[in-house]
Write an enzyme that holds these catalytic residues in place. Structure first.
Site, PDB file in Angstrom:
ATOM      1  CG  ASP A 225      -3.095  -0.076   7.189  1.00  0.00           C
ATOM      2  OD1 ASP A 225      -4.079  -0.471   6.552  1.00  0.00           O
ATOM      3  OD2 ASP A 225      -2.563   1.029   6.992  1.00  0.00           O
TER       4      ASP A 225
ATOM      5  CG  ASP B 231      -0.358  -0.323   2.490  1.00  0.00           C
ATOM      6  OD1 ASP B 231       0.890  -0.348   2.532  1.00  0.00           O
ATOM      7  OD2 ASP B 231      -1.078  -0.518   3.471  1.00  0.00           O
TER       8      ASP B 231
HETATM    9  P1  ATP Z   1      -3.223   3.201   1.390  1.00  0.00           P
HETATM   10  O1  ATP Z   1      -4.250   2.186   0.990  1.00  0.00           O
HETATM   11  O2  ATP Z   1      -2.084   3.269   0.475  1.00  0.00           O
HETATM   12  O3  ATP Z   1      -2.836   3.157   2.832  1.00  0.00           O
HETATM   13  P2  ATP Z   1      -5.077   5.345   1.850  1.00  0.00           P
HETATM   14  O4  ATP Z   1      -4.748   5.689   3.241  1.00  0.00           O
HETATM   15  O5  ATP Z   1      -5.413   6.472   0.921  1.00  0.00           O
HETATM   16  O6  ATP Z   1      -3.909   4.597   1.127  1.00  0.00           O
HETATM   17  P3  ATP Z   1      -7.523   4.238   2.794  1.00  0.00           P
HETATM   18  O7  ATP Z   1      -7.124   4.336   4.201  1.00  0.00           O
HETATM   19  O8  ATP Z   1      -8.305   3.068   2.310  1.00  0.00           O
HETATM   20  O9  ATP Z   1      -6.276   4.292   1.857  1.00  0.00           O
HETATM   21  O10 ATP Z   1      -8.302   5.558   2.442  1.00  0.00           O
HETATM   22  C1  ATP Z   1      -9.016   5.697   1.237  1.00  0.00           C
HETATM   23  C2  ATP Z   1      -9.390   7.144   1.050  1.00  0.00           C
HETATM   24  O11 ATP Z   1     -10.272   7.555   2.076  1.00  0.00           O
HETATM   25  C3  ATP Z   1      -8.216   8.102   1.132  1.00  0.00           C
HETATM   26  O12 ATP Z   1      -7.574   8.238  -0.090  1.00  0.00           O
HETATM   27  C4  ATP Z   1      -8.895   9.397   1.563  1.00  0.00           C
HETATM   28  O13 ATP Z   1      -9.437  10.051   0.439  1.00  0.00           O
HETATM   29  C5  ATP Z   1     -10.010   8.894   2.450  1.00  0.00           C
HETATM   30  N1  ATP Z   1      -9.598   8.924   3.855  1.00  0.00           N
HETATM   31  C6  ATP Z   1      -8.513   8.382   4.412  1.00  0.00           C
HETATM   32  N2  ATP Z   1      -8.477   8.576   5.731  1.00  0.00           N
HETATM   33  C7  ATP Z   1      -9.585   9.266   6.025  1.00  0.00           C
HETATM   34  C8  ATP Z   1     -10.164   9.765   7.244  1.00  0.00           C
HETATM   35  N3  ATP Z   1      -9.572   9.589   8.398  1.00  0.00           N
HETATM   36  N4  ATP Z   1     -11.307  10.430   7.149  1.00  0.00           N
HETATM   37  C9  ATP Z   1     -11.931  10.599   5.986  1.00  0.00           C
HETATM   38  N5  ATP Z   1     -11.469  10.154   4.833  1.00  0.00           N
HETATM   39  C10 ATP Z   1     -10.308   9.497   4.828  1.00  0.00           C
END
Ligand code: ATP
Length: 935
Positions: free
Chosen positions: A657, A334
């Site tokens: 994670d 990721d």
């Molecule tokens: P990775 O999968 O590489 O860790 P990521 O953190 O972007 O990346 P997710 O945690 O699945 O993946 O988050 C998906 C999307 O949701 C993010 O790209 C962001 O736009 C949104 N997002 C992430 N964290 C939050 C949060 N705490 N509150 C609201 N929206 C969030």
């Protein structure tokens, strides 16, 4: 109060949360630390009683009672009964030394793995003295208030006090695989304890949402404790390599028996030796060839590698993972936190009226927000105030001021949320006042499938005719699709198609720069709105997250980790493919992937979750052959990609994670969880945990995995090297029809195998990685430990070299004593003792050169410091000391049939390691030239 009595447990189900607290002698502010300490003393630690361990003595004795050991004991007894007392004692010694050696190694290996277990303690968040604290799960006591969120492991049985869309995965306890919704309501009717909707249970996990619970029972009193005996019987399974070695040891033993039998038959029928003498001779040969200490030595190598990896932030849970790492050829990683730093700084804010830049670095709340040249603040811009307030209120992270003597601000919680509080402060908003003015009444937690989060707040003054407001933040496209209106500075207006286009354009511009973008929106929650439920408890994402009003975009920088670029380069040269699978937006993901070199070709594809959903497996496999980034992926899609890669024959490592990552982590050949940001559930599903969340650590672990395997091969090769001259000695005797007296006695062969060879062999197991280890393609899983290279180089090439020099020594001694003028010295004479001593010393001195040679496969040994391996240095000294003792201590010479030698013979011996070393260096040079030409 006694939580252990069943009637309180029962009563608690049918009372209100406040009454439940009262019954448990607790309250919403939690226990005081003093009371918690008292209860810990009273009820004991929150842990399961350990199953009785196998006693040390049993473990010790097991090393002397294996099938192989029993055969050797029998052999020793037979030797003594046949009158060969010395051989009998020698066989007993072999068994004893091997048993002790195995026990010592197993003990060390176990200690290393146990130490590792201690590095993975479970924690829990509790409220004590009114404050949230992180404590060891073993210190939880009945009456504690615990805070749970998605992915947490639940460490005690507890009554729900407050639930935000909380669901628990109780499959470990009840087998029910669907997450179960939990609520704080008192039960209205009887049901079985495990089915109570207002209880969570130890050993289960939080599948979604957040909640506060009151601990009712801990340790063996919990429901899980009651069935603990069933769960403690997890068998320790051998790793594939250990299994392979088990088979290999048996195969070699069989070969040894066959050779022994053949020698016995030749000696009796062709050479016409007395059969008892031939039998003892064959018995000695068999003992000499059986590689008894191999398995424990390899277990130790693996355990040491695991320990070394732990120091480098890779905690491996099973020994077998070390081998799998060596074969890994695809890493699905990721992005956020693994490839990037996960240290977010907002540097742009955008709404339909203005594009603003934000200054300042890290989490320090110092900096300015500017629209062109003008400094904008919450005080002079309504639109900005609402955007910043909404973003900061919809956040669970806390900003911690620098510790004494330090400069950096740190955060508690999700960095994506923490930076929102920082930018709000830069815009002139005081967070404490903000939270007091708009108290939160509820949260609809973030979920990576919805890609957004919502919080609901009470308003002191009505806003747009409502007394409550919901703030939503999340992925821009997903949030925008739920917006019907937008805020234009003083009031809201309907959103037009043109607005939507502008929002997406702005989003894409930031994303192309590798920025992570969130959209913020709100919804006034009006009592007369018929789409909304009456009770606050009934608010769900479905009924709240619609009809939103768009406020703006927040773009944050999350720079790649500095060491990742080099790690990616190393993966490329090591034939390991990296596939980024992220929840983030395609353009952001692509930009970062290009910056760090994961994709280089202009034809690289970026596949979104929606596109993948429409793709069949054949197309997906075709796509996976090229450079590709997967963006906006749902967790189950990650699982699908892993399956496809495995079907294509790849060995796949996957990082993750969240709770939803656990199927992919389990499916992967090696599942890797994040130690810092990872949930307990992900950590439990994984085979390896990165304590620094860093991609570069995976690459280092792969390097270590490859090195261990190579070292075990080096170790094997070294042990086999001496077997050829050892076998050549009796062969010469038999082929010459007894004309050449046996040049190496059985006791001398045993001296090599369990005396001089031991320490250098161990040293080879501890060699450092060769520089070229990451310049070669990954090892195939089909490749066996005993491959062509080990046989050709070990038995044949090194073996023949050793034979040449040792048999040469034997004939030299005879030559110096008058041969060929007189016949070869016959058994029992001083000349014979001198000749066999030279044969023995010839093998040992050749092995000294081999020990050095085996340190590398291709590289020149001069490339590493010649005497940097202390085991090998010690081994060399021990070899010489043993030889000197055998030659010059008369008592030992008598037993081992050895004798002092002349200075010419010493000169001959001293030259051997240098010649062996020189020849091998030349061969390696040729290999390197050939390799360079080929590549
Ligand atoms: P990775 O999968 O590489 O860790 P990521 O953190 O972007 O990346 P997710 O945690 O699945 O993946 O988050 C998906 C999307 O949701 C993010 O790209 C962001 O736009 C949104 N997002 C992430 N964290 C939050 C949060 N705490 N509150 C609201 N929206 C969030």
């Amino acid at each position: 109060m006694d939580s252990q009595t069943p009637d309180i447990k029962e009563k608690i189900l049918f009372t209100s949360p406040a009454e439940a607290c009262h019954l448990m002698g607790s309250n919403m502010r939690g226990l005081s630390q003093e009371e918690a300490d008292k209860r810990l003393e009273q009820y004991g630690k929150n842990e399961l009683a350990q199953k009785k361990q196998t006693s040390m003595l049993k473990k010790f004795l097991a090393n002397f009672t294996s099938l192989m050991a029993l055969l050797l004991w029998a052999g020793g007894v037979m030797a003594i009964l046949s009158g060969a007392l010395e051989l009998g004692i020698a066989i007993f010694c072999v068994n004893l030394i091997n048993g002790l050696f195995s026990f010592f190694q197993e003990f060390k290996a176990e200690k290393a793995t146990n130490a590792l277990q201690k590095m993975l303690p479970a924690y829990a968040r509790v409220i004590r003295d009114g404050e949230e604290k992180k404590i060891l799960a073993t210190e939880i006591v009945p009456g504690d208030i615990m805070v749970l969120e998605e992915g947490d492991r639940i460490s005690a049985d507890a009554r729900i006090l407050q639930s935000n869309d909380f669901r628990a995965d109780q499959s470990t306890l009840t087998g029910e695989s669907n997450p179960i919704r939990k609520s704080s309501d008192a039960l209205q009717q009887e049901c079985s304890y495990l089915e109570a909707e207002n209880m969570v249970f130890s050993g289960t996990s939080a599948a979604a949402g957040t909640c506060r619970v009151l601990v009712v029972s801990t340790g063996m009193d919990s429901e899980f404790g009651k069935i603990a005996n069933l769960t403690q019987n997890t068998e320790k399974s051998l790793s594939p390599l250990q299994k392979e070695l088990n088979v290999l040891t048996k195969q070699i033993a069989l070969i040894a028996f066959s050779i022994g039998l053949i020698f016995f038959l030749i000696a009796v029928f062709l050479v016409k030796d007395p059969w008892m003498e031939s039998f003892l001779f064959a018995l000695g040969m068999i003992v000499a060839f059986i590689p008894e200490g191999l398995l424990p030595a390899v277990t130790l190598s693996l355990a040491l590698a695991v320990q070394k990896m732990a120091k480098e932030h890779a905690l491996v849970k099973k020994l077998s993972s070390v081998e799998t790492l060596g074969c890994t050829n695809v890493i699905c990683s990721d992005k956020t936190g693994t490839l990037t730093q996960n240290e977010m700084t907002v540097n742009h804010l955008w709404n339909l009226r203005a594009e603003m830049t934000v200054s300042g670095e890290g989490y320090a709340p110092q900096g300015e927000i500017r629209d062109g040249d003008i400094v904008v603040t919450a005080q002079n811009s309504n639109a900005l105030r609402l955007l910043l307030s909404g973003a900061a209120l919809c956040s669970n992270a806390k900003l911690l001021p620098p510790e004494e003597g330090k400069e950096r601000y740190t955060v508690l919680g999700d960095p994506t949320e923490a930076c929102l509080g920082v930018v709000a402060q830069k815009g002139g908003i005081d967070l404490d006042t903000l939270n007091q003015t708009f108290p939160r009444v509820m949260e609809l937690p973030f979920d990576s499938r919805r890609k957004r989060m919502t919080t609901i707040h009470q308003l002191r003054e009505p806003f747009e005719g409502s007394n409550r407001i919901a703030f939503v933040k999340g992925a821009p496209k997903e949030v925008m699709e739920l917006c019907q209106r937008c805020y234009d500075g003083s009031s809201s207006r309907p959103m037009k198609e043109e607005d939507r286009q502008r929002i997406m354009q702005a989003n894409d511009t930031y994303a192309r720069d590798g920025l992570r973008v969130l959209a913020v929106a709100y919804r006034p929650l009006r009592r007369d709105d018929e789409t909304l439920p009456e009770s606050i408890r009934e608010y769900t994402p479905e009924n709240v997250e619609e009809n939103l009003t768009f406020l703006g975009l927040v773009a944050m920088q999350d720079p790649p980790r500095s060491e990742v670029k080099e790690a990616v380069r190393l993966c490329r040269s090591a034939g390991i493919k990296i596939i980024m699978i992220t929840g983030d937006y395609g353009l952001t993901a692509e930009s970062i992937a290009r910056k760090i070199g994961i994709i280089q070709s202009p034809d690289a594809r970026v596949i979104s979750g929606v596109e993948l959903a429409e793709m069949d497996d054949t197309v997906l496999k075709e796509v996976l052959k090229g450079e590709v980034v997967f963006a906006r992926m749902a967790p189950e899609q990650k699982y699908r990609i892993v399956c496809a890669l495995q079907e294509m024959g790849n060995i796949v490592a996957v990082t993750g994670d969240g709770v939803n990552d656990s199927p992919a982590l389990k499916k992967a050949d090696i599942g890797i969880a994040m130690g810092i940001t990872g949930t307990d559930v992900a950590k439990e599903a994984a085979d390896m945990i990165l304590s620094d969340d860093n991609f570069a650590t995976i690459v280092r672990a792969i390097e270590e995995g490859r090195t261990v395997y190579n070292n075990i091969r080096k170790f094997l090769r070294y042990i086999f090297d001496s077997n050829t001259p050892e076998a050549a000695a009796p062969t010469l005797y038999l082929l010459s029809g007894g004309m050449i007296p046996v040049p190496l006695t059985v006791l001398q062969i045993l001296t090599i195998d369990i005396g001089t060879d031991m320490v250098p062999a161990l040293g080879l197991g501890a060699e450092h990685a060769e520089a070229s280890v990451m310049q070669q393609p990954p090892r195939s899983t089909k490749e066996r430990l005993l491959n062509k290279n080990v046989v050709l180089v070990g038995f044949i090439w090194y073996g023949l070299l050793g034979t040449l020099f040792s048999v040469g020594g034997y004939f030299l001694a005879n030559f110096l004593n008058g041969w060929p003028g007189i016949p070869l010295a016959a058994e029992g004479t001083h000349g014979y003792a001198e000749a066999t001593t030279m044969m023995l010393a010839g093998v040992v001195f050749a092995q000294m050169g081999m020990a050095m040679n085996n340190r590398t496969d291709y590289e020149s040994v001069f490339k590493r410091k010649l005497f940097s391996n202390h085991y090998i240095n010690a081994g060399l000294v021990i070899e010489v000391v043993i030889l000197l003792a055998l030659m010059y201590i008369p008592f030992l010479s008598g037993i081992f049939n050895t004798a002092p030698i002349s200075w010419i013979e010493w000169l001959y011996l001293i030259c051997i390691p240098f010649i062996v070393f020189g020849i091998e260096e030349a061969r390696k040079k040729l290999l390197r030239v050939r390799r360079a030409k080929r590549s």
